[in-house]
Scaffold this motif. Structure first.
Motif, PDB file in Angstrom:
ATOM      1  N   LEU A  95       0.849  -1.192   0.000  1.00  0.00           N
ATOM      2  CA  LEU A  95       0.000   0.000   0.000  1.00  0.00           C
ATOM      3  C   LEU A  95       0.888   1.248   0.000  1.00  0.00           C
ATOM      4  O   LEU A  95       1.704   1.430   0.918  1.00  0.00           O
ATOM      5  CB  LEU A  95      -0.918  -0.004   1.217  1.00  0.00           C
ATOM      6  CG  LEU A  95      -1.945  -1.147   1.237  1.00  0.00           C
ATOM      7  CD1 LEU A  95      -2.775  -1.101   2.503  1.00  0.00           C
ATOM      8  CD2 LEU A  95      -2.850  -1.076   0.011  1.00  0.00           C
ATOM      9  N   PRO A  96       0.767   2.109  -1.012  1.00  0.00           N
ATOM     10  CA  PRO A  96       1.715   3.213  -1.174  1.00  0.00           C
ATOM     11  C   PRO A  96       1.677   4.253  -0.062  1.00  0.00           C
ATOM     12  O   PRO A  96       2.679   4.926   0.185  1.00  0.00           O
ATOM     13  CB  PRO A  96       1.306   3.837  -2.518  1.00  0.00           C
ATOM     14  CG  PRO A  96      -0.122   3.433  -2.718  1.00  0.00           C
ATOM     15  CD  PRO A  96      -0.239   2.074  -2.089  1.00  0.00           C
ATOM     16  N   GLU A  97       0.521   4.365   0.611  1.00  0.00           N
ATOM     17  CA  GLU A  97       0.407   5.391   1.650  1.00  0.00           C
ATOM     18  C   GLU A  97       0.963   4.932   2.993  1.00  0.00           C
ATOM     19  O   GLU A  97       1.083   5.732   3.931  1.00  0.00           O
ATOM     20  CB  GLU A  97      -1.056   5.811   1.815  1.00  0.00           C
ATOM     21  CG  GLU A  97      -1.983   4.756   2.399  1.00  0.00           C
ATOM     22  CD  GLU A  97      -2.530   3.766   1.369  1.00  0.00           C
ATOM     23  OE1 GLU A  97      -3.468   3.030   1.708  1.00  0.00           O
ATOM     24  OE2 GLU A  97      -2.003   3.733   0.228  1.00  0.00           O
ATOM     25  N   ASN A 103       2.855  -1.699   6.393  1.00  0.00           N
ATOM     26  CA  ASN A 103       2.509  -2.696   5.377  1.00  0.00           C
ATOM     27  C   ASN A 103       2.689  -4.105   5.924  1.00  0.00           C
ATOM     28  O   ASN A 103       1.867  -4.989   5.668  1.00  0.00           O
ATOM     29  CB  ASN A 103       3.382  -2.504   4.133  1.00  0.00           C
ATOM     30  CG  ASN A 103       2.710  -1.655   3.069  1.00  0.00           C
ATOM     31  OD1 ASN A 103       1.773  -2.087   2.408  1.00  0.00           O
ATOM     32  ND2 ASN A 103       3.197  -0.429   2.912  1.00  0.00           N
ATOM     33  N   LEU A 104       3.742  -4.297   6.669  1.00  0.00           N
ATOM     34  CA  LEU A 104       4.042  -5.623   7.202  1.00  0.00           C
ATOM     35  C   LEU A 104       3.098  -5.995   8.351  1.00  0.00           C
ATOM     36  O   LEU A 104       2.706  -7.159   8.497  1.00  0.00           O
ATOM     37  CB  LEU A 104       5.492  -5.651   7.675  1.00  0.00           C
ATOM     38  CG  LEU A 104       6.127  -6.983   8.034  1.00  0.00           C
ATOM     39  CD1 LEU A 104       5.808  -8.054   7.014  1.00  0.00           C
ATOM     40  CD2 LEU A 104       7.624  -6.802   8.171  1.00  0.00           C
ATOM     41  N   ARG A 147      11.165  -8.059  -0.542  1.00  0.00           N
ATOM     42  CA  ARG A 147      11.510  -8.644   0.757  1.00  0.00           C
ATOM     43  C   ARG A 147      10.402  -8.387   1.771  1.00  0.00           C
ATOM     44  O   ARG A 147      10.047  -9.274   2.560  1.00  0.00           O
ATOM     45  CB  ARG A 147      12.844  -8.066   1.258  1.00  0.00           C
ATOM     46  CG  ARG A 147      14.045  -8.685   0.555  1.00  0.00           C
ATOM     47  CD  ARG A 147      15.250  -7.762   0.542  1.00  0.00           C
ATOM     48  NE  ARG A 147      15.878  -7.584   1.840  1.00  0.00           N
ATOM     49  CZ  ARG A 147      16.890  -6.744   2.062  1.00  0.00           C
ATOM     50  NH1 ARG A 147      17.364  -6.011   1.070  1.00  0.00           N
ATOM     51  NH2 ARG A 147      17.430  -6.636   3.248  1.00  0.00           N
ATOM     52  N   ILE A 148       9.831  -7.191   1.738  1.00  0.00           N
ATOM     53  CA  ILE A 148       8.719  -6.879   2.637  1.00  0.00           C
ATOM     54  C   ILE A 148       7.484  -7.694   2.256  1.00  0.00           C
ATOM     55  O   ILE A 148       6.762  -8.209   3.127  1.00  0.00           O
ATOM     56  CB  ILE A 148       8.420  -5.370   2.607  1.00  0.00           C
ATOM     57  CG1 ILE A 148       9.592  -4.598   3.219  1.00  0.00           C
ATOM     58  CG2 ILE A 148       7.117  -5.060   3.365  1.00  0.00           C
ATOM     59  CD1 ILE A 148       9.544  -3.112   2.978  1.00  0.00           C
ATOM     60  N   ALA A 149       7.235  -7.844   0.947  1.00  0.00           N
ATOM     61  CA  ALA A 149       6.092  -8.643   0.500  1.00  0.00           C
ATOM     62  C   ALA A 149       6.238 -10.102   0.947  1.00  0.00           C
ATOM     63  O   ALA A 149       5.254 -10.750   1.322  1.00  0.00           O
ATOM     64  CB  ALA A 149       5.958  -8.563  -1.019  1.00  0.00           C
ATOM     65  N   ILE A 150       7.456 -10.623   0.919  1.00  0.00           N
ATOM     66  CA  ILE A 150       7.707 -11.991   1.373  1.00  0.00           C
ATOM     67  C   ILE A 150       7.453 -12.103   2.874  1.00  0.00           C
ATOM     68  O   ILE A 150       6.758 -13.014   3.342  1.00  0.00           O
ATOM     69  CB  ILE A 150       9.143 -12.416   1.020  1.00  0.00           C
ATOM     70  CG1 ILE A 150       9.267 -12.632  -0.492  1.00  0.00           C
ATOM     71  CG2 ILE A 150       9.545 -13.676   1.783  1.00  0.00           C
ATOM     72  CD1 ILE A 150      10.696 -12.802  -0.966  1.00  0.00           C
TER      73      ILE A 150
END
Length: 221
Positions: A95-97, A103-104, A147-150
């Motif tokens: 999420l860009p904001e 996000n995590l 890496r954050i998405a993982i």
């Protein structure tokens, strides 16, 4: 004896209609996905890799055949099983904001988990991005975002994670690092990891490797 937790595809076939034409992706594919294992699926574009992934995740129903979801020895519905899976995509879908920490922590907050931020901070440290906690996605490199998405996929401790071309948007060096991170996280958490990829290098790191070819599934290793 019934396996405690597994996903089993039994003679599944899948097709779709494109105008007046019916496109057959694959026929009579059988596959058992075990927790604690890494499974990779390779194949040419259009072979149906992503569709097979969607069937295994319970997001779609096959044209024919059955997909059986077993959770702790009990057969459950796809809707119930989807509560226990996670996803990693080619696009990072952060999420860009929100900053990296938020996000995590988001999946944990949505589940009402206490100390979500603390657990997210621990995961950021695990992936070496603790100093990027308050940076937004636009301030991060592609490798850092992935890496954050993982970590986001693993943070909820799912039974299975489905990764669709997780290194597709990355250069070779970054892709290799991301591959190793996914495999390390899967090993540490005991999560089943199913990867669809064009990368033979990534695919060959899996416990079991298959190829979708000629509308069937062949064992590579």
């Amino acid at each position: 004896m019934t396996e405690q937790t597994c996903i089993e595809l039994q003679a599944v076939s899948h097709s779709f209609e494109c105008g007046a034409e019916k496109i057959h992706l694959f026929d009579d594919v059988s596959l058992k996905l075990h927790r604690d294992c890494v499974t990779s699926i390779v194949g040419s574009s259009g072979a149906g890799k992503s569709s097979l992934l969607s069937l295994a995740a319970g997001l779609e129903s096959p044209t024919s055949g059955d997909v059986i979801f077993t959770k702790e020895g009990v057969s459950v519905t796809p809707e119930e099983y989807r509560k226990h899976i996670g996803f990693i995509f080619q696009q990072f879908h952060l999420l860009p904001e929100m900053d990296a920490l938020s996000n995590l922590a988001l999946p944990l907050r949505l589940k009402g988990v206490s100390q979500a931020d603390e657990k997210a901070a621990d995961w950021l440290a695990n992936i070496g991005l603790q100093d990027r906690a308050h940076h937004k996605p636009s301030q991060l490199s592609g490798g850092e975002q992935q890496r954050i998405a993982i970590a986001r996929a693993f943070i909820s401790e799912p039974d299975y994670i489905f990764a669709d071309e997780p290194t597709g948007n990355l250069d070779v060096r970054t892709g290799a690092m991301i591959s190793d991170l996914m495999l390390d996280c899967a090993q540490e958490t005991g999560c089943g990891l199913i990867i669809v990829t064009h990368s033979r290098v990534l695919a060959e790191k899996a416990t079991h490797c298959f190829e979708l070819v000629n509308r069937g599934l062949e064992v590579l290793s």
